[in-house]
Design an enzyme around this catalytic site. Structure first.
Site, PDB file in Angstrom:
ATOM      1  N   GLU A 119       0.819  -1.216   0.000  1.00 46.90           N
ATOM      2  CA  GLU A 119       0.000   0.000   0.000  1.00 46.90           C
ATOM      3  C   GLU A 119       0.850   1.261   0.000  1.00 46.90           C
ATOM      4  O   GLU A 119       0.461   2.287  -0.565  1.00 46.90           O
ATOM      5  CB  GLU A 119      -0.961   0.014   1.185  1.00 46.90           C
TER       6      GLU A 119
ATOM      7  N   GLN B  14      -9.514  -6.299  11.723  1.00 44.68           N
ATOM      8  CA  GLN B  14      -8.956  -5.292  10.817  1.00 44.68           C
ATOM      9  C   GLN B  14      -9.636  -3.940  10.921  1.00 44.68           C
ATOM     10  O   GLN B  14      -9.703  -3.190   9.952  1.00 44.68           O
ATOM     11  CB  GLN B  14      -8.962  -5.813   9.370  1.00 44.68           C
TER      12      GLN B  14
ATOM     13  N   LYS C 238     -17.962  -0.877   4.933  1.00 44.33           N
ATOM     14  CA  LYS C 238     -18.258  -1.957   3.995  1.00 44.33           C
ATOM     15  C   LYS C 238     -19.754  -2.138   3.757  1.00 44.33           C
ATOM     16  O   LYS C 238     -20.172  -2.434   2.635  1.00 44.33           O
ATOM     17  CB  LYS C 238     -17.647  -3.267   4.498  1.00 44.33           C
TER      18      LYS C 238
ATOM     19  N   MET D  90      23.942   9.655   3.214  1.00 44.15           N
ATOM     20  CA  MET D  90      23.692  10.975   3.789  1.00 44.15           C
ATOM     21  C   MET D  90      23.910  10.957   5.302  1.00 44.15           C
ATOM     22  O   MET D  90      24.484  11.884   5.868  1.00 44.15           O
ATOM     23  CB  MET D  90      22.269  11.421   3.451  1.00 44.15           C
TER      24      MET D  90
HETATM   25  C1  LIG Z   1      11.929   6.149   5.584  1.00 50.72           C
HETATM   26  C2  LIG Z   1      13.157   6.853   6.007  1.00 50.72           C
HETATM   27  N1  LIG Z   1      13.945   6.320   6.958  1.00 50.72           N
HETATM   28  C3  LIG Z   1      15.083   6.966   7.323  1.00 50.72           C
HETATM   29  C4  LIG Z   1      15.437   8.162   6.764  1.00 50.72           C
HETATM   30  C5  LIG Z   1      16.716   8.877   7.197  1.00 50.72           C
HETATM   31  N2  LIG Z   1      17.657   8.967   6.073  1.00 50.72           N
HETATM   32  C6  LIG Z   1      17.786  10.070   5.324  1.00 50.72           C
HETATM   33  S1  LIG Z   1      18.863   9.899   4.079  1.00 50.72           S
HETATM   34  C7  LIG Z   1      19.221   8.318   4.533  1.00 50.72           C
HETATM   35  C8  LIG Z   1      20.212   7.512   3.762  1.00 50.72           C
HETATM   36  C9  LIG Z   1      19.710   7.093   2.430  1.00 50.72           C
HETATM   37  O1  LIG Z   1      20.565   6.102   1.943  1.00 50.72           O
HETATM   38  P1  LIG Z   1      20.649   5.766   0.415  1.00 50.72           P
HETATM   39  O2  LIG Z   1      19.303   5.530  -0.147  1.00 50.72           O
HETATM   40  O3  LIG Z   1      21.641   4.690   0.219  1.00 50.72           O
HETATM   41  O4  LIG Z   1      21.144   7.136  -0.209  1.00 50.72           O
HETATM   42  P2  LIG Z   1      22.603   7.822  -0.137  1.00 50.72           P
HETATM   43  O5  LIG Z   1      22.510   8.883   0.891  1.00 50.72           O
HETATM   44  O6  LIG Z   1      23.601   6.779   0.206  1.00 50.72           O
HETATM   45  O7  LIG Z   1      22.797   8.380  -1.496  1.00 50.72           O
HETATM   46  C10 LIG Z   1      18.498   7.955   5.670  1.00 50.72           C
HETATM   47  C11 LIG Z   1      18.574   6.680   6.370  1.00 50.72           C
HETATM   48  C12 LIG Z   1      14.563   8.694   5.791  1.00 50.72           C
HETATM   49  N3  LIG Z   1      14.801   9.860   5.197  1.00 50.72           N
HETATM   50  N4  LIG Z   1      13.449   8.016   5.415  1.00 50.72           N
END
Ligand SMILES: Cc1ncc(C[n+]2csc(CCOP(=O)(O)OP(=O)(O)O)c2C)c(N)n1
Ligand SMILES: [Mg+2]
Lengths: 556, 170
Positions: free
Chosen positions: A48, A111, A160, A467
């Site tokens: 979803e 649910q 429903k 990041m």
């Molecule tokens: C659902 C979710 N969980 C955690 C985060 C925190 N967060 C922000 S950027 C990031 C890293 C993303 O990793 P990746 O997709 O490998 O991208 P990169 O920064 O390595 O290019 C995280 C964990 C977020 N933004 N969204």
């Protein structure tokens, strides 16, 4: 006609083409009536959350309302992240959830879950349908609310028993909600005052955001800049609202924005904000933000104005209308010394990176993508790759760039790309993804393969939650807690397992041929796993809490 | 008893009399970290419209945000800050006081002075109903304190603009 069928007929009247959903008990009559519905296509997704992001991506790419459908309980709660994502970026969406029958509501039935309670703070409005004779009115109102004023998601929870209850079908000709009348035309007196200020300014700048895109005001904005010659910075949410290739473009502002845009904020004597909300990722430390400037703020949402910064001239209304009115009074700005300064910054501080040995540099991948797919609609996920995709690709077209800016939802982009591709079949869809983000909604490769969508999915694989790792490197003494993703699966093989084309790229000279190969694949998605330099960082960077003038240009 | 804060504001809010409206308004205050000092709701003469009186406090900029955020709710018809306008405000309190026969006359005299009402009497206590603004109610409570207040139940504040001819619900 039964309630479920009235819903389907009403959706058709609302000109819905696609509805993204996942089946389940409390929504079965609706799915049943969608089964042979004409002119309205049901797109079964694998989760979803994916369905909600797909509806969102469709809305971002087309400007039309995206529609998603889920069952009660877990189906509905799985939509929550998708609804919140749309809400933060003001994306028009209607999310429909099945609900247990009215006679069981409140009993902790199987649910059952109070999805209206859960979503109340993350949607623009919501409705509960308890009787089939409310359906058509609710749908008409929901679409009106979702798409007008400051757009946003609307939730419809549909019991429903009401789905199978019979009623006559009448779709309302028009919607009139006494308590909802968004201001769309800007106040002429305020516009006049704004133009006087603009004509007197010596160091003016335009700061345009996602509101320009939402209002489809891109042409009026171009007209305004070309008439006045005032330099412009476009936010992450607004990219595409103004061509980044234009000499007036200072590029993106804020935390990972260009030095030019950030220095301009610090020096400007007038900031003209259009559909932008002075978000903390843009302003940095508010106490140091653009101290020398007066501010004109154009926004459809009065609550955005004066929320973060003090505004001298507020103009409430639709950006398209207001810019059209401003253009009538616009004249060339006499700001040559200021433009000299801007040009100097532009020249001195372009986005740049250093090649590290024979590694594939992530920025290089984006540059090559831009070179080969300059007209593509680009979706990005969340992380370093998102910032590089914003910095090294020059967006020139309205709705060319789609990303989760407000909520920053990892896993957004793959399903959003599916929705966007369905909405824009004429366009090539490029998805810049991260190794962490891609796997968060990887299951949506299934519908992409099934529908043979020619998505170009490019993973910037640094084997890290990059990041976060960058922040750990800079602010947590390199204590890499929970960011090491060296246990990533082989994404190319995984893609093949899903029935997509998978390509792995490990060397710089393989980048371009792989992209060229991807360009030719038209019968389904292609996934290129770009194994990039692992510890590359995003610069420039304004550390959180610092002022824009305290930007770190790069590590020495 | 809460003392009226100097940055206190009384908001008069007209809303659609619909499912979930109270939750939306209350949720807005908690979700955005605004204060609610009191809130009272009732239907107006138009059964489709309810009226809320919300007492809140905060700096001018916060109050402005509260008004704007309330206006963003689809079910909010109109928001008006009555604080700076010429208005009448009232609350109602029911007060149960310890009172044996020897003290009764004294207390009834106080009730009289405050134009309050006695609504229940037992051999050991007296229940008093008082309407008025916050100051008057506080003054009465101060007077009753020495006798021993057993329980106080209070409504939130309601308020209305003075004079001025208003349209229905407006
Ligand atoms: C659902 C979710 N969980 C955690 C985060 C925190 N967060 C922000 S950027 C990031 C890293 C993303 O990793 P990746 O997709 O490998 O991208 P990169 O920064 O390595 O290019 C995280 C964990 C977020 N933004 N969204
Ligand atoms: Mg990564």
């Amino acid at each position: 006609m039964r309630g479920a069928k009235i819903l389907v007929e009403s959706l058709k009247r609302a000109e819905v083409k696609y509805i993204f959903g996942v089946q389940g008990g409390a929504a079965m009559p609706i799915f049943d009536d969608l089964y042979d519905a004409e002119g309205l296509k049901l797109i079964p997704m694998r989760h979803e959350q994916g369905a909600a992001h797909a509806a969102d991506g469709y809305a971002r790419a087309t400007g039309k309302v995206g529609v998603t459908l889920a069952t009660s309980g877990p189906g509905a709660t799985n939509l929550v992240t998708g609804i919140a994502t749309a809400h933060m970026d003001s994306i028009p969406m209607v999310a429909i959830t099945g609900q247990v029958p009215t006679y069981l509501m409140g009993n902790d039935a199987f649910q059952e879950c109070d999805i209206l309670g859960i979503t109340r703070p993350i949607c623009k409005h919501s409705y509960l349908i308890k009787s089939s004779d409310e359906v058509a009115d609710v749908v008409a109102e929901a679409f009106h609310v979702a798409a007008t004023g400051k757009p946003g998601p609307v939730v419809i929870d549909f019991a429903k028993d009401a789905q199978i209850q019979e009623s006559a079908f009448y779709y309302p000709e028009s919607v009139n909600i006494r308590s909802y009348n968004p201001t769309v035309v800007g106040h002429p007196g305020q516009i006049k005052k704004a133009m006087d200020l603009i004509n007197r300014a010596e160091k003016p700048m335009i700061y345009a955001g996602g509101g320009v895109t939402l209002a489809n005001a891109h042409e009026e904005l171009r007209h305004f800049t070309s008439k006045t010659g005032i330099p412009i910075t476009v936010t992450l949410m607004g990219l595409g609202a103004f061509p980044e290739t234009d000499p007036l473009a200072m590029r993106m502002p804020g935390m990972h924005g260009s030095c030019c845009a950030n220095y301009a904020f610090s020096d400007a004597d007038l900031v003209i904000a259009i559909g932008a909300r002075f978000d903390d990722r843009v302003t940095g430390n508010l106490e140091r933000f653009s101290q020398k400037s007066k501010k004109i703020h154009i926004d459809i949402d009065p609550s955005s104005i004066g929320k973060n910064v003090t505004v001298d001239i507020p103009i409430v209304g639709d950006a398209k209308n207001i810019l059209r009115d401003m253009n009538k009074l616009a004249q060339p700005a006499q700001i040559e010394p200021w433009m000299q300064q801007i040009r100097e910054w532009q020249k001195k501080y372009p986005f740049e990176y250093r090649q590290n040995g024979d590694r594939v540099m992530p920025q290089y991948v984006i540059e090559q993508v831009y070179d080969l797919f300059p007209d593509a609609v680009v979706t990005a996920d969340v992380g370093q790759h998102q910032m590089w995709a914003a910095q090294y690709f020059k967006y020139t077209e309205h709705r060319q760039w789609l990303n989760s800016g407000g909520l920053g939802t990892m896993g957004f982009s793959l399903p959003a790309t599916i929705g966007a591709q369905l909405g824009r079949p004429d366009k090539t869809l490029v998805n810049i993804n991260g190794d962490g983000s891609f796997i968060m909604n990887i299951q949506e490769l299934v519908p992409a393969v099934t529908m043979k969508l020619p998505l170009k999915i490019f993973i910037i694989n640094n084997m890290y939650l990059g990041m976060v790792r960058q922040w750990q490197e800079m602010f947590f003494q390199k204590r890499y807690s929970a960011v090491d993703y060296h246990d990533n699966p082989d994404f190319a093989k995984l893609a093949e397992g899903f029935g997509a084309t998978g390509i792995r790229v490990e060397r710089p000279e393989e980048v371009r041929p792989a992209l060229e190969q991807a360009q030719k694949i038209e019968d389904g998605p292609v996934v290129i796993d770009f194994i990039v330099d692992e510890e590359e960082n995003v610069f420039p960077m304004v550390p959180s809490g610092a002022g824009l003038d305290e930007v770190i240009r790069g590590l020495a | 008893m809460a003392i009226q804060k100097s940055d206190s504001h009384i908001l008069s809010v007209l809303v659609n009399n619909r499912f979930g409206v109270l939750a939306r308004v209350a949720g807005l205050f908690s979700g955005r970290n605004f204060n609610i000092d009191s809130l009272s709701v009732a239907e107006t003469d138009d059964p489709e419209v309810s009226h809320m009186t919300i007492v809140t406090h905060g700096e001018a900029q916060i109050i402005e945000q509260i008004e704007k955020q309330l206006n963003r709710l689809i079910d909010v018809i109109k928001v008006r800050d009555l604080t700076a306008e010429h208005h009448v405000e009232r609350e109602l309190a029911l007060v149960k006081v310890d009172c044996d026969t020897s003290e009764r006359a004294e207390i009834l005299q106080i009730v009289d002075i405050f134009r309050a009402k006695t609504v229940d009497v037992t051999p050991t206590n007296l229940t008093i109903e008082v309407t008025g603004d916050e100051g008057k109610i506080r003054a009465l409570l101060d007077m009753l304190h020495p006798y021993g207040i057993k329980q106080i139940v209070k409504t939130g504040k309601i308020a209305i603009i003075r004079g001025e001819i208003r349209t229905r619900n407006g």
